[in-house]
Design a protein around this motif. Sequence first.
Motif, PDB file in Angstrom:
ATOM      1  N   ILE A  99      37.840  36.315  29.321  1.00  8.52           N
ATOM      2  CA  ILE A  99      38.184  37.181  30.454  1.00  8.52           C
ATOM      3  C   ILE A  99      37.811  36.498  31.771  1.00  8.52           C
ATOM      4  CG2 ILE A  99      37.634  39.363  31.593  1.00  8.52           C
ATOM      5  CD1 ILE A  99      37.326  40.599  28.820  1.00  8.52           C
ATOM      6  N   ILE A 100      36.640  35.846  31.797  1.00  5.89           N
ATOM      7  CA  ILE A 100      36.238  35.111  33.000  1.00  5.89           C
ATOM      8  C   ILE A 100      37.240  34.003  33.312  1.00  5.89           C
ATOM      9  CG2 ILE A 100      34.468  33.585  33.951  1.00  5.89           C
ATOM     10  CD1 ILE A 100      32.396  35.197  32.389  1.00  5.89           C
ATOM     11  N   ALA A 101      37.703  33.296  32.282  1.00  5.61           N
ATOM     12  CA  ALA A 101      38.681  32.223  32.484  1.00  5.61           C
ATOM     13  C   ALA A 101      39.994  32.783  33.046  1.00  5.61           C
ATOM     14  CB  ALA A 101      38.925  31.491  31.164  1.00  5.61           C
ATOM     15  N   VAL A 102      40.427  33.932  32.526  1.00  2.80           N
ATOM     16  CA  VAL A 102      41.670  34.546  33.013  1.00  2.80           C
ATOM     17  C   VAL A 102      41.530  34.940  34.481  1.00  2.80           C
ATOM     18  CG1 VAL A 102      43.181  36.550  32.786  1.00  2.80           C
ATOM     19  CG2 VAL A 102      42.415  35.337  30.747  1.00  2.80           C
ATOM     20  N   LEU A 103      40.413  35.559  34.834  1.00  2.00           N
ATOM     21  CA  LEU A 103      40.199  35.978  36.226  1.00  2.00           C
ATOM     22  C   LEU A 103      40.140  34.772  37.160  1.00  2.00           C
ATOM     23  CD1 LEU A 103      37.536  38.799  35.722  1.00  2.00           C
ATOM     24  CD2 LEU A 103      39.979  39.066  36.142  1.00  2.00           C
ATOM     25  N   LEU A 104      39.487  33.696  36.729  1.00  2.00           N
ATOM     26  CA  LEU A 104      39.402  32.495  37.558  1.00  2.00           C
ATOM     27  C   LEU A 104      40.777  31.861  37.736  1.00  2.00           C
ATOM     28  CD1 LEU A 104      37.409  30.666  39.058  1.00  2.00           C
ATOM     29  CD2 LEU A 104      37.151  29.344  36.953  1.00  2.00           C
ATOM     30  N   SER A 105      41.572  31.833  36.672  1.00  2.00           N
ATOM     31  CA  SER A 105      42.923  31.270  36.768  1.00  2.00           C
ATOM     32  C   SER A 105      43.796  32.107  37.694  1.00  2.00           C
ATOM     33  CB  SER A 105      43.555  31.195  35.371  1.00  2.00           C
ATOM     34  OG  SER A 105      42.831  30.330  34.526  1.00  2.00           O
ATOM     35  N   LEU A 106      43.686  33.423  37.625  1.00  2.00           N
ATOM     36  CA  LEU A 106      44.458  34.285  38.522  1.00  2.00           C
ATOM     37  C   LEU A 106      44.035  34.084  39.971  1.00  2.00           C
ATOM     38  CD1 LEU A 106      44.584  37.616  36.467  1.00  2.00           C
ATOM     39  CD2 LEU A 106      46.428  35.980  36.839  1.00  2.00           C
ATOM     40  N   PHE A 107      42.740  33.875  40.186  1.00  2.00           N
ATOM     41  CA  PHE A 107      42.263  33.619  41.551  1.00  2.00           C
ATOM     42  C   PHE A 107      42.877  32.340  42.107  1.00  2.00           C
ATOM     43  CE2 PHE A 107      39.150  31.326  44.196  1.00  2.00           C
ATOM     44  CZ  PHE A 107      39.106  32.178  45.288  1.00  2.00           C
ATOM     45  N   PHE A 108      42.899  31.274  41.311  1.00  3.33           N
ATOM     46  CA  PHE A 108      43.503  30.015  41.754  1.00  3.33           C
ATOM     47  C   PHE A 108      45.001  30.188  41.986  1.00  3.33           C
ATOM     48  CE2 PHE A 108      39.565  28.238  41.147  1.00  3.33           C
ATOM     49  CZ  PHE A 108      39.523  26.856  41.192  1.00  3.33           C
ATOM     50  N   ALA A 109      45.653  30.936  41.108  1.00  5.62           N
ATOM     51  CA  ALA A 109      47.106  31.110  41.233  1.00  5.62           C
ATOM     52  C   ALA A 109      47.480  31.915  42.469  1.00  5.62           C
ATOM     53  CB  ALA A 109      47.654  31.788  39.975  1.00  5.62           C
ATOM     54  N   LYS A 110      46.591  32.829  42.919  1.00  7.74           N
ATOM     55  CA  LYS A 110      46.892  33.700  44.050  1.00  7.74           C
ATOM     56  C   LYS A 110      46.633  33.046  45.405  1.00  7.74           C
ATOM     57  CE  LYS A 110      48.272  37.655  42.286  1.00  7.74           C
ATOM     58  NZ  LYS A 110      49.558  38.271  42.688  1.00  7.74           N
ATOM     59  N   LEU A 111      45.975  31.889  45.412  1.00  7.51           N
ATOM     60  CA  LEU A 111      45.689  31.227  46.683  1.00  7.51           C
ATOM     61  C   LEU A 111      46.982  30.826  47.388  1.00  7.51           C
ATOM     62  CD1 LEU A 111      42.685  28.944  45.648  1.00  7.51           C
ATOM     63  CD2 LEU A 111      42.583  31.061  46.968  1.00  7.51           C
ATOM     64  N   SER A 112      47.023  31.009  48.699  1.00 11.89           N
ATOM     65  CA  SER A 112      48.233  30.717  49.476  1.00 11.89           C
ATOM     66  C   SER A 112      48.259  29.248  49.875  1.00 11.89           C
ATOM     67  CB  SER A 112      48.279  31.587  50.729  1.00 11.89           C
ATOM     68  OG  SER A 112      48.274  32.963  50.384  1.00 11.89           O
ATOM     69  N   PRO A 113      49.434  28.596  49.743  1.00 13.83           N
ATOM     70  CA  PRO A 113      49.538  27.182  50.143  1.00 13.83           C
ATOM     71  C   PRO A 113      49.367  27.016  51.641  1.00 13.83           C
ATOM     72  CG  PRO A 113      51.693  28.066  49.594  1.00 13.83           C
ATOM     73  CD  PRO A 113      50.699  29.120  49.221  1.00 13.83           C
ATOM     74  N   VAL A 114      48.888  25.847  52.039  1.00 16.23           N
ATOM     75  CA  VAL A 114      48.633  25.536  53.441  1.00 16.23           C
ATOM     76  C   VAL A 114      49.582  24.430  53.875  1.00 16.23           C
ATOM     77  CG1 VAL A 114      46.906  24.699  55.098  1.00 16.23           C
ATOM     78  CG2 VAL A 114      46.222  26.235  53.259  1.00 16.23           C
ATOM     79  N   GLY A 115      50.051  24.521  55.101  1.00 14.29           N
ATOM     80  CA  GLY A 115      50.936  23.489  55.615  1.00 14.29           C
ATOM     81  C   GLY A 115      52.373  23.952  55.670  1.00 14.29           C
ATOM     82  N   LYS A 116      53.269  22.986  55.868  1.00 19.32           N
ATOM     83  CA  LYS A 116      54.691  23.326  55.989  1.00 19.32           C
ATOM     84  C   LYS A 116      55.238  23.798  54.649  1.00 19.32           C
ATOM     85  CE  LYS A 116      56.183  18.560  55.121  1.00 19.32           C
ATOM     86  NZ  LYS A 116      56.934  17.406  55.652  1.00 19.32           N
ATOM     87  N   VAL A 117      56.339  24.499  54.703  1.00 21.75           N
ATOM     88  CA  VAL A 117      56.974  25.041  53.500  1.00 21.75           C
ATOM     89  C   VAL A 117      57.436  23.889  52.621  1.00 21.75           C
ATOM     90  CG1 VAL A 117      58.835  26.466  52.620  1.00 21.75           C
ATOM     91  CG2 VAL A 117      57.672  27.108  54.739  1.00 21.75           C
ATOM     92  N   LYS A 118      57.054  23.940  51.360  1.00 21.71           N
ATOM     93  CA  LYS A 118      57.367  22.854  50.438  1.00 21.71           C
ATOM     94  C   LYS A 118      58.511  23.259  49.520  1.00 21.71           C
ATOM     95  CE  LYS A 118      52.403  21.880  50.359  1.00 21.71           C
ATOM     96  NZ  LYS A 118      52.017  23.140  51.011  1.00 21.71           N
ATOM     97  N   SER A 119      59.293  22.282  49.109  1.00 20.84           N
ATOM     98  CA  SER A 119      60.397  22.532  48.178  1.00 20.84           C
ATOM     99  C   SER A 119      59.908  22.170  46.772  1.00 20.84           C
ATOM    100  CB  SER A 119      61.607  21.683  48.565  1.00 20.84           C
ATOM    101  OG  SER A 119      62.655  21.880  47.626  1.00 20.84           O
ATOM    102  N   TYR A 120      59.467  23.198  46.016  1.00 18.68           N
ATOM    103  CA  TYR A 120      58.920  22.969  44.683  1.00 18.68           C
ATOM    104  C   TYR A 120      60.051  22.738  43.682  1.00 18.68           C
ATOM    105  CZ  TYR A 120      54.554  24.857  46.557  1.00 18.68           C
ATOM    106  OH  TYR A 120      53.423  25.080  47.300  1.00 18.68           O
TER     107      TYR A 120
END
Length: 362
Positions: A99-120
């Motif tokens: 559960i801790i691993a899932v919460l940590l992964s969701l936290f990383f996934a929710k972080l907003s990118p910084v800088g100009k808009v990237k074409s993924y």
Amino acid sequence: MQYQSLFCFKGLDNGVRFAVISASVYFTLLLGFVLFGQSAVLLVLGCLLAPVLGLSAYRRIRDVARPNWYAGLVLIPLFLFSITLVYATSLTLSVIIFIIAVLLSLFFAKLSPVGKVKSYHQGYVGPAVIPASRVNLRRVEPSLGSHGGVSDGDVYSAEETRASEGVIEEENNQWQTSSRQGFANSMALRQWRNWAKHNQKLLLSVAAGLVVLVLIGGLLEALPSDDEPTSELAQGASEQVSASIREEAKIPDGFSVLLENDVLIISWLGEEGAEGEIWSLASAQGDSSCANLSFNDGSNYRPMLVKYMPDTSIEARFSPLDTQGIISDIAMRGSIKLCGYDFSLKGSQSALSKNAAFIPYL
């Protein structure tokens, strides 16, 4: 998904791609647990999956412009989860770490990118992206005009045709070159090779650590089978301890009646003597005065064993078949005689009734 990008140092991952990689890593680990059970193989599998998750976290951290050491945080629950799957006796600890691993992964996934808009490209930006499109130039064939000539607006000159063909060939060459360079960069062959050259001791330490983990895992897996006899001996010892618990009723005339798992024992302080057997029914040898417990009404019971104890007391043990009769007679009769000692039974019924263990026999 371009699998060579999983090992890229230079690229960036968005939140969705990181979440998918993280879920795939833990799913693979759980699948290994289903296939191999609590085996040291899971430790090796966790070590092999760690670079995939760690590099994805590193690319994700670069995408959101956070300190690089953040990427190491996701490896802590991964290793702990691998260890608990192998060694934990309770599944609760593994579930908590998961559960801790899932919460940590969701936290990383929710972080907003910084800088100009990237074409993924499939959630990834970096040198491993292979161009999927080429510049397609369509050659327009000349057509005859209404006057038997060629339309000036629709005809390529020979030079223009050759130029367009040259552009296409140049595009193809550039695409092939960029493909080769992209593959080389995405696999980070140079970086891995240079890093390995400068960190040979670290690589050897990691390899030695994996070997030690496997050996320790194998040893710990073998220990439970060795501990089973020990646990059985401990259980037997505990049963013996519980079996030695005695219930005692002290008769006023100086002797005690004891119950030890339905075995009746009569104990009193006698003359000082050497510790050991006084009388045994099995051998019918010893002091013949101890061969019978006699009540004043003439009823008799044969003791199984009479012996001196270390504290100078004398104990007479009787068969469990006689327990009911002896206790009833002690409560109802006036006196007893054993080993030359006469004891009054006055107040014996009251003494027996004070201990609940004797009440069922009264």
